[in-house]
Design a protein around this motif. Structure first.
Motif, PDB file in Angstrom:
ATOM      1  N   UNK A  60       0.847  -1.189   0.000  1.00 30.65           N
ATOM      2  CA  UNK A  60       0.000   0.000   0.000  1.00 30.65           C
ATOM      3  C   UNK A  60       0.881   1.237   0.000  1.00 30.65           C
ATOM      4  N   UNK A  61       0.688   2.097  -0.965  1.00 35.73           N
ATOM      5  CA  UNK A  61       1.302   3.412  -0.918  1.00 35.73           C
ATOM      6  C   UNK A  61       0.366   4.342  -0.140  1.00 35.73           C
ATOM      7  N   UNK A  62       0.857   5.476   0.342  1.00 37.69           N
ATOM      8  CA  UNK A  62       0.012   6.348   1.165  1.00 37.69           C
ATOM      9  C   UNK A  62      -1.325   6.687   0.501  1.00 37.69           C
ATOM     10  N   UNK A  63      -2.395   6.547   1.258  1.00 36.64           N
ATOM     11  CA  UNK A  63      -3.728   6.900   0.783  1.00 36.64           C
ATOM     12  C   UNK A  63      -4.458   5.797   0.053  1.00 36.64           C
ATOM     13  N   UNK A  64      -3.809   4.715  -0.306  1.00 34.40           N
ATOM     14  CA  UNK A  64      -4.484   3.645  -1.040  1.00 34.40           C
ATOM     15  C   UNK A  64      -5.384   2.853  -0.098  1.00 34.40           C
ATOM     16  N   UNK A  65      -6.549   2.416  -0.642  1.00 37.63           N
ATOM     17  CA  UNK A  65      -7.558   1.784   0.210  1.00 37.63           C
ATOM     18  C   UNK A  65      -8.379   0.771  -0.566  1.00 37.63           C
ATOM     19  N   UNK A  66      -9.094  -0.071   0.171  1.00 43.66           N
ATOM     20  CA  UNK A  66     -10.047  -0.999  -0.422  1.00 43.66           C
ATOM     21  C   UNK A  66     -11.435  -0.386  -0.427  1.00 43.66           C
ATOM     22  N   UNK A  67     -12.340  -1.042  -1.136  1.00 45.99           N
ATOM     23  CA  UNK A  67     -13.767  -0.816  -0.948  1.00 45.99           C
ATOM     24  C   UNK A  67     -14.194  -1.542   0.323  1.00 45.99           C
ATOM     25  N   UNK A  68     -15.419  -1.315   0.775  1.00 43.12           N
ATOM     26  CA  UNK A  68     -15.966  -2.105   1.872  1.00 43.12           C
ATOM     27  C   UNK A  68     -16.309  -3.481   1.314  1.00 43.12           C
ATOM     28  N   UNK A 104      -1.437  -0.333   8.980  1.00 43.33           N
ATOM     29  CA  UNK A 104      -2.697  -0.355   8.243  1.00 43.33           C
ATOM     30  C   UNK A 104      -3.816   0.188   9.120  1.00 43.33           C
ATOM     31  N   UNK A 105      -4.679   0.956   8.508  1.00 42.75           N
ATOM     32  CA  UNK A 105      -5.887   1.428   9.174  1.00 42.75           C
ATOM     33  C   UNK A 105      -7.052   0.556   8.709  1.00 42.75           C
ATOM     34  N   UNK A 106      -7.969   0.304   9.604  1.00 45.81           N
ATOM     35  CA  UNK A 106      -9.090  -0.586   9.299  1.00 45.81           C
ATOM     36  C   UNK A 106     -10.353  -0.067   9.964  1.00 45.81           C
ATOM     37  N   UNK A 107     -11.450  -0.121   9.237  1.00 48.27           N
ATOM     38  CA  UNK A 107     -12.771   0.151   9.809  1.00 48.27           C
ATOM     39  C   UNK A 107     -13.620  -1.094   9.614  1.00 48.27           C
ATOM     40  N   UNK A 108     -14.154  -1.602  10.714  1.00 39.75           N
ATOM     41  CA  UNK A 108     -14.969  -2.810  10.680  1.00 39.75           C
ATOM     42  C   UNK A 108     -16.446  -2.439  10.758  1.00 39.75           C
ATOM     43  N   UNK A 109     -17.286  -3.245  10.101  1.00 42.54           N
ATOM     44  CA  UNK A 109     -18.705  -2.933   9.979  1.00 42.54           C
ATOM     45  C   UNK A 109     -19.577  -4.130  10.374  1.00 42.54           C
ATOM     46  N   UNK A 110     -20.803  -3.782  10.755  1.00 43.17           N
ATOM     47  CA  UNK A 110     -21.855  -4.777  10.967  1.00 43.17           C
ATOM     48  C   UNK A 110     -22.984  -4.452   9.996  1.00 43.17           C
ATOM     49  N   UNK A 138     -19.335 -11.780   9.652  1.00 40.67           N
ATOM     50  CA  UNK A 138     -18.774 -10.815  10.584  1.00 40.67           C
ATOM     51  C   UNK A 138     -17.394 -10.340  10.189  1.00 40.67           C
ATOM     52  N   UNK A 139     -17.105 -10.379   8.899  1.00 45.65           N
ATOM     53  CA  UNK A 139     -15.763 -10.021   8.419  1.00 45.65           C
ATOM     54  C   UNK A 139     -15.806  -8.861   7.428  1.00 45.65           C
ATOM     55  N   UNK A 140     -16.765  -7.968   7.608  1.00 48.03           N
ATOM     56  CA  UNK A 140     -16.909  -6.839   6.681  1.00 48.03           C
ATOM     57  C   UNK A 140     -16.001  -5.705   7.148  1.00 48.03           C
ATOM     58  N   UNK A 141     -15.190  -5.189   6.237  1.00 44.20           N
ATOM     59  CA  UNK A 141     -14.295  -4.096   6.627  1.00 44.20           C
ATOM     60  C   UNK A 141     -13.794  -3.335   5.408  1.00 44.20           C
ATOM     61  N   UNK A 142     -13.107  -2.234   5.693  1.00 42.87           N
ATOM     62  CA  UNK A 142     -12.372  -1.442   4.715  1.00 42.87           C
ATOM     63  C   UNK A 142     -10.978  -1.228   5.302  1.00 42.87           C
ATOM     64  N   UNK A 143      -9.946  -1.301   4.441  1.00 40.72           N
ATOM     65  CA  UNK A 143      -8.563  -1.164   4.887  1.00 40.72           C
ATOM     66  C   UNK A 143      -7.883  -0.091   4.060  1.00 40.72           C
ATOM     67  N   UNK A 144      -6.997   0.696   4.694  1.00 37.68           N
ATOM     68  CA  UNK A 144      -6.271   1.711   3.951  1.00 37.68           C
ATOM     69  C   UNK A 144      -4.939   2.025   4.624  1.00 37.68           C
ATOM     70  N   UNK A 145      -4.069   2.659   3.860  1.00 34.83           N
ATOM     71  CA  UNK A 145      -2.798   3.149   4.385  1.00 34.83           C
ATOM     72  C   UNK A 145      -2.979   4.623   4.713  1.00 34.83           C
ATOM     73  N   UNK A 146      -3.070   4.911   6.006  1.00 36.13           N
ATOM     74  CA  UNK A 146      -3.242   6.294   6.436  1.00 36.13           C
ATOM     75  C   UNK A 146      -1.950   6.960   6.851  1.00 36.13           C
ATOM     76  N   UNK A 147      -0.828   6.271   6.667  1.00 42.00           N
ATOM     77  CA  UNK A 147       0.455   6.823   7.080  1.00 42.00           C
ATOM     78  C   UNK A 147       1.195   7.503   5.945  1.00 42.00           C
ATOM     79  N   UNK A 148       2.364   8.065   6.230  1.00 40.19           N
ATOM     80  CA  UNK A 148       3.126   8.810   5.224  1.00 40.19           C
ATOM     81  C   UNK A 148       4.020   7.942   4.353  1.00 40.19           C
ATOM     82  N   UNK A 149       4.199   6.666   4.718  1.00 40.56           N
ATOM     83  CA  UNK A 149       5.106   5.800   3.971  1.00 40.56           C
ATOM     84  C   UNK A 149       4.410   4.551   3.469  1.00 40.56           C
ATOM     85  N   UNK A 150       5.179   3.698   2.827  1.00 38.64           N
ATOM     86  CA  UNK A 150       4.659   2.435   2.318  1.00 38.64           C
ATOM     87  C   UNK A 150       4.233   1.535   3.479  1.00 38.64           C
TER      88      UNK A 150
END
Length: 201
Positions: A98-106, A122-128, A161-173
Motif C-alpha cells: 500500500x502506498x500512502x492513501x491507497x484503500x479498499x472498498x468495503x 494499516x488502518x481498518x474500519x470494521x462494519x456490521x 462478521x468479516x466486513x471491513x475497509x482497509x487503507x494506508x493512512x500513514x506517510x510511507x509504504x
C-alpha cells in the motif's frame, strides 16, 4: 438486498493475483510449512485462523521474508503479490503493498483470513450489516470499530462478521501479509462481496 451487493470483486477492491511463479525466500518457505501444518489439523475456521496467526507473527518485520520485487507498490492502486498457493487449494499467502492513501472498498471474504503487518501500519474500519427495517427498505452498514494495526500486529477472522475497509493512512509504504483459506491463484481475489450500501464512512 441482492441489488445492493456485488457478487464479484470490484476492480478497486482487491487487485487480481499475479500468478507467475513467485520467488520464495527460505523464511517464506518455512512460514508456508508452518501454515500447512496448522491448516492440516482440519479445525474449524476460527481456531485455524488463530493457529495460522501464531505461525505468522514471528516472521513479521524480518528483512529476509520478502524479495525486493514482492515489496513493490503500484502508484495507481495497492498491489497484491501472490507468494504461495497450496496445491490442494487449502490456503494461499499474499503480500499487499500500500502506498500512502491507497484503500479498499468495503468488502467481505470468501474464507477465513489472517493478516499481519510486515511494514508500516494499516488502518481498518470494521462494519456490521443491519438488515432493512421495513419492506422495500435498504440494509445499511454500521461501523463497529476503527483500528490502527502497527508493524507486527496480527488479526484473524472468518465469515460472517468479516466486513471491513482497509487503507494506508500513514506517510510511507505499508506491507501486509495475508493468509486465506482459499486458492487465490484461481480466484484472483479474496473478496466475496463489495458492499454498495449506506454506511458510516
Amino acid at each position: 438486498m441482492a441489488a445492493s451487493l456485488s457478487s464479484t470483486a470490484h476492480p478497486a477492491a482487491l487487485p487480481a493475483a499475479r500468478t507467475a511463479g513467485p520467488r520464495t525466500t527460505g523464511r517464506l518457505a518455512a512460514l508456508v510449512a508452518d501454515i500447512r501444518e496448522a491448516v492440516g489439523r482440519g479445525l474449524p475456521p476460527d481456531p485455524t485462523a488463530h493457529l495460522v496467526g501464531e505461525k505468522l507473527a514471528p516472521h513479521l518485520g524480518a528483512a529476509d521474508l520478502l524479495t525486493p520485487e514482492q515489496r513493490e507498490g503500484d502508484p495507481e492502486r495497492y498491489r497484491q503479490h501472490l507468494l504461495h498457493a497450496e496445491a490442494d487449494g487449502g490456503f494461499s499467502v499474499v503480500a499487499l503493498v500500500w502506498l500512502p492513501g491507497q484503500r479498499t472498498s468495503v468488502h467481505d471474504h470468501v474464507s477465513w483470513c489472517v493478516t499481519g503487518v510486515h511494514e508500516g501500519e494499516e488502518h481498518e474500519r470494521r462494519y456490521r450489516l443491519l438488515p432493512a427495517d421495513s419492506p422495500g427498505g435498504r440494509a445499511r452498514l454500521v461501523a463497529t470499530e476503527d483500528v490502527v494495526n502497527p508493524q507486527g500486529s496480527v488479526c484473524g477472522f472468518a465469515p460472517p462478521g468479516d466486513i471491513h475497509r482497509v487503507w494506508n493512512g500513514g506517510p510511507g509504504k505499508a506491507v501486509s501479509i495475508h493468509v486465506y483459506g482459499a486458492d487465490i491463484s484461481r480466484l484472483g481475489s479474496s473478496v466475496r462481496r463489495v458492499y454498495d450500501l449506506p454506511s458510516d464512512r
